[in-house]
Motif scaffolding. Structure first.
Motif, short mmCIF file in Angstrom:
data_model
loop_
_atom_site.label_atom_id
_atom_site.label_comp_id
_atom_site.label_asym_id
_atom_site.label_seq_id
_atom_site.Cartn_x
_atom_site.Cartn_y
_atom_site.Cartn_z
N ILE A 1 17.76 34.93 4.26
CA ILE A 1 17.11 36.07 3.62
C ILE A 1 15.59 36.01 3.78
CG2 ILE A 1 16.56 37.10 1.36
CD1 ILE A 1 19.23 38.00 2.59
N PHE A 2 15.01 34.83 3.62
CA PHE A 2 13.56 34.71 3.80
C PHE A 2 13.16 35.04 5.23
CE2 PHE A 2 13.54 32.85 -0.32
CZ PHE A 2 12.22 32.84 -0.76
N SER A 3 14.05 34.80 6.20
CA SER A 3 13.76 35.13 7.60
C SER A 3 14.10 36.58 7.91
CB SER A 3 14.57 34.20 8.52
OG SER A 3 14.30 32.85 8.25
N PHE A 4 15.22 37.05 7.38
CA PHE A 4 15.70 38.41 7.61
C PHE A 4 14.71 39.44 7.07
CE2 PHE A 4 18.70 41.95 6.51
CZ PHE A 4 19.28 42.13 7.76
N THR A 5 14.00 39.09 6.01
CA THR A 5 13.03 40.00 5.41
C THR A 5 11.92 40.36 6.39
OG1 THR A 5 13.51 39.10 3.22
CG2 THR A 5 11.46 40.34 3.44
N GLU A 6 11.57 39.45 7.27
CA GLU A 6 10.57 39.77 8.30
C GLU A 6 11.04 40.93 9.16
OE1 GLU A 6 8.99 37.75 12.40
OE2 GLU A 6 8.69 36.56 10.56
N LEU A 7 12.29 40.91 9.57
CA LEU A 7 12.84 41.98 10.39
C LEU A 7 12.91 43.29 9.62
CD1 LEU A 7 15.78 39.99 12.01
CD2 LEU A 7 13.72 40.76 13.19
N SER B 1 18.66 44.13 16.56
CA SER B 1 19.28 43.60 17.77
C SER B 1 19.12 44.56 18.95
CB SER B 1 20.77 43.30 17.52
OG SER B 1 20.92 42.29 16.55
N HIS B 2 19.14 45.85 18.67
CA HIS B 2 18.92 46.84 19.73
C HIS B 2 17.52 46.68 20.31
CE1 HIS B 2 18.14 50.75 21.61
NE2 HIS B 2 19.46 50.90 21.69
N ARG B 3 16.54 46.47 19.44
CA ARG B 3 15.17 46.31 19.90
C ARG B 3 14.99 44.98 20.64
NH1 ARG B 3 9.96 48.52 16.78
NH2 ARG B 3 8.32 47.60 18.06
N ALA B 4 15.70 43.96 20.20
CA ALA B 4 15.54 42.63 20.80
C ALA B 4 16.35 42.46 22.07
CB ALA B 4 15.93 41.56 19.79
N PHE B 5 17.58 42.97 22.09
CA PHE B 5 18.50 42.68 23.19
C PHE B 5 19.05 43.91 23.90
CE2 PHE B 5 18.97 39.03 20.21
CZ PHE B 5 18.46 38.04 21.04
N GLY B 6 18.58 45.10 23.51
CA GLY B 6 19.03 46.30 24.18
C GLY B 6 20.35 46.82 23.65
N PRO B 7 20.98 47.76 24.38
CA PRO B 7 22.19 48.42 23.88
C PRO B 7 23.35 47.48 23.58
CG PRO B 7 21.25 49.64 25.72
CD PRO B 7 20.50 48.36 25.64
N VAL B 8 23.57 46.48 24.42
CA VAL B 8 24.70 45.58 24.19
C VAL B 8 24.49 44.77 22.91
CG1 VAL B 8 26.01 43.62 25.07
CG2 VAL B 8 25.28 45.42 26.63
N MET C 1 23.30 37.23 15.19
CA MET C 1 22.55 38.20 15.99
C MET C 1 21.18 38.48 15.37
SD MET C 1 24.21 38.97 18.71
CE MET C 1 23.17 40.36 19.20
N SER C 2 21.12 38.54 14.05
CA SER C 2 19.85 38.83 13.37
C SER C 2 18.84 37.71 13.58
CB SER C 2 20.08 39.07 11.88
OG SER C 2 20.87 40.21 11.66
N MET C 3 19.28 36.47 13.42
CA MET C 3 18.34 35.35 13.61
C MET C 3 17.93 35.22 15.08
SD MET C 3 17.65 34.14 10.62
CE MET C 3 17.63 35.93 10.27
N ALA C 4 18.88 35.48 15.99
CA ALA C 4 18.52 35.48 17.41
C ALA C 4 17.50 36.58 17.70
CB ALA C 4 19.77 35.66 18.26
N SER C 5 17.64 37.73 17.04
CA SER C 5 16.68 38.83 17.22
C SER C 5 15.29 38.45 16.72
CB SER C 5 17.17 40.08 16.49
OG SER C 5 18.39 40.53 17.01
N ARG D 1 9.80 37.59 18.16
CA ARG D 1 8.58 36.78 18.04
C ARG D 1 8.02 36.47 19.42
NH1 ARG D 1 6.64 33.47 13.71
NH2 ARG D 1 7.17 34.50 11.74
N SER D 2 8.91 36.25 20.39
CA SER D 2 8.48 35.93 21.75
C SER D 2 8.10 37.17 22.56
CB SER D 2 9.61 35.18 22.48
OG SER D 2 9.31 34.99 23.83
N ALA D 3 8.95 38.22 22.47
CA ALA D 3 8.75 39.40 23.31
C ALA D 3 7.71 40.35 22.76
CB ALA D 3 10.08 40.13 23.49
N GLU D 4 7.57 40.43 21.42
CA GLU D 4 6.62 41.36 20.80
C GLU D 4 5.75 40.64 19.78
OE1 GLU D 4 8.01 45.26 19.65
OE2 GLU D 4 9.95 44.89 20.61
#
Length: 455
Positions: free
Chosen positions: A61-67, A81-88, A376-380, A385-388
């Motif tokens: 939750i403390f991490s998810f709140t950032e998203l 996840s769409h923003r991080a990894f696209g449609p799939v 998926m949320s934590m991977a996003s 953090r890396s891509a944007e």
């Protein structure tokens, strides 16, 4: 067909409403379901399981709140996840979340029906569950502020009742009672206790399942970048305190083994302390319904927003993105999820597949969806953090990368344990996910209905 530009939701929710949603989504888990973990792991073994799962949820939750604050959209995990990894990636997270939120309400509705059947033996529990769907689907359509205010009201009653329960049974509390043969029925820890600890994971998750649903109300929140962190952090702390308080006081009030295979552990624990004629017991039995209603009502709010967001992005038919012209709520999506839930209530197919009760099978399916979504949320979070690096983040996850890394690792471990102990249900879950994701990607046209801006 309604243009997606008109598919906007009313912004009526403050931090207190959001806290009520966060706690209300989950609080039925404090009333039933978790005590089956005692049958598997014993009180001490299940305490270990719950400590680890609670740590996972706090880190999550403390991490998810950032998203949620950086991308405040009704799709929640789907949008991240769409923003991080696209449609799939978006499709996997979106439909995993949808399975979690569509399958949790029928389990709770069946519990409501079973409870009412005790009070009114002539009432068929499934018909009562159907009635609950009709009432709370209509209430959700009537307006998000009305729905959220009702959610806050019943959540406060449910929290108050849990505090009363702990207070009433506290004079009888004994750690000796709680710890008696607390390692899977044995007096001492052994290698065999480890299996029970892992097998009890879904019952510990039930203590916290669906708190992430606040993210799906983000588009309807006032000042989401300020109010959502308050709601999430206060919510997870409230639920953690209640989970441990209820479990420990119930287990220490008498013979915990007598409670380990029941759907109503709290009334039975109180009965052993105050007797069957006590007014406290009658209050707990009747007001216990509010805990179930709070979660049932709140999760309906969650699944409606997820269906709405998937439709708005082109992953489901456009009709589900329609917003009621007067109430500004996703009315078609709300009804659609209700239809699926009612079908699950009147279906016994999962029982034959899993060899479990209908309620247990539905709960297990919901937990599978939740764990995939958590991963998926934590991977996003790591990906964004890396891509944007320049993405506006009003709230940043503390202890990064350790907290989200811990949450991700624990979700993977929990999923592996769930697959091991619930292989048949996992195959059903996997089949549903494959069909949903592949169909959505085939039907989706890139850019057809773009995701709204996160501003």
């Amino acid at each position: 067909m309604q243009d997606h530009q008109d598919a906007t939701l009313a912004k009526n929710l403050n931090a207190f409403h959001l806290w009520g949603i966060a706690v209300g989504l989950v609080i039925s888990g404090e009333y039933f379901g978790w005590s089956y973990g005692w049958a598997t792991a014993g009180t001490l073994g299940f305490l270990v399981t719950t400590v680890v799962v609670a740590a996972m949820y706090v880190a999550f939750i403390f991490s998810f709140t950032e998203l949620t604050t950086a991308i405040p959209q009704a799709g929640g995990p789907f949008a991240y996840s769409h923003r991080a990894f696209g449609p799939v990636g978006g499709a996997i997270a979106g439909f995993a979340t949808l399975i979690e939120f569509v399958f949790a309400p029928p389990a709770i509705a069946l519990a409501i029906g079973a409870y009412l059947n005790v009070q009114f033996p002539g009432l068929d529990p499934k018909h009562a569950a159907l009635g609950a769907y009709v009432v709370f689907v209509l209430l959700n359509i009537a307006g998000v502020r009305i729905a959220a205010t009702f959610e806050l009201f019943v959540t406060l009653l449910a929290v108050g009742e849990l505090l009363v329960f702990m207070g009433v049974v506290s004079p009888a509390f004994s750690w000796t009672n709680f710890a008696a043969n607390g390692w899977s029925g044995a007096a001492h820890f052994s290698i065999a206790s480890i299996g029970g600890i892992f097998a009890a994971i879904p019952f510990a998750i039930w203590f916290f399942l669906a708190i992430e649903g606040v993210a799906m109300a983000a588009e309807e929140a006032r000042e989401p970048r300020r109010t959502i962190p308050i709601a999430y952090i206060a919510g997870i702390l409230t639920l953690t305190a209640l989970a441990f308080g209820v479990m420990i006081f119930a287990g220490g009030s008498g013979n915990w083994k007598a409670l380990s295979n029941l759907n109503d552990p709290l009334p039975q624990a109180m009965k052993s302390v105050v007797g069957t004629s006590s007014g406290w017991l009658h209050m707990l039995v009747w007001l216990g319904l509010f805990g179930l209603i709070a979660s049932f009502h709140g999760i309906i709010m969650g699944y409606a927003r997820q269906i709405f967001a998937l439709s708005r992005a082109g992953y489901l038919p456009a009709i589900f993105a329609r917003v009621h012209p007067r109430f500004r709520t996703p009315h078609v999506a709300t009804v659609a999820g209700g239809v699926v839930g009612v079908a699950a209530i009147y279906s016994d197919s999962l029982v034959g597949i899993a060899g479990q009760s209908l309620t247990a099978s539905i709960v297990t399916m919901s937990v599978f969806g939740a764990l995939v979504m958590y991963m998926m949320s934590m991977a996003s979070l790591f990906r964004l953090r890396s891509a944007e690096p320049g993405l506006d983040r009003p709230y940043r996850a503390p202890l990064y990368p350790f907290a989200p890394g811990f949450a991700l690792a624990m979700a993977v471990v929990a999923l592996a344990a769930m697959i091991y102990y619930n292989g048949a249900i996992f195959l059903v879950f996997l089949a549903l996910m494959l069909v949903a994701v592949v169909t959505a990607l085939l039907l989706n046209r890139p850019g057809r209905r773009p995701l709204p801006s996160s501003g």
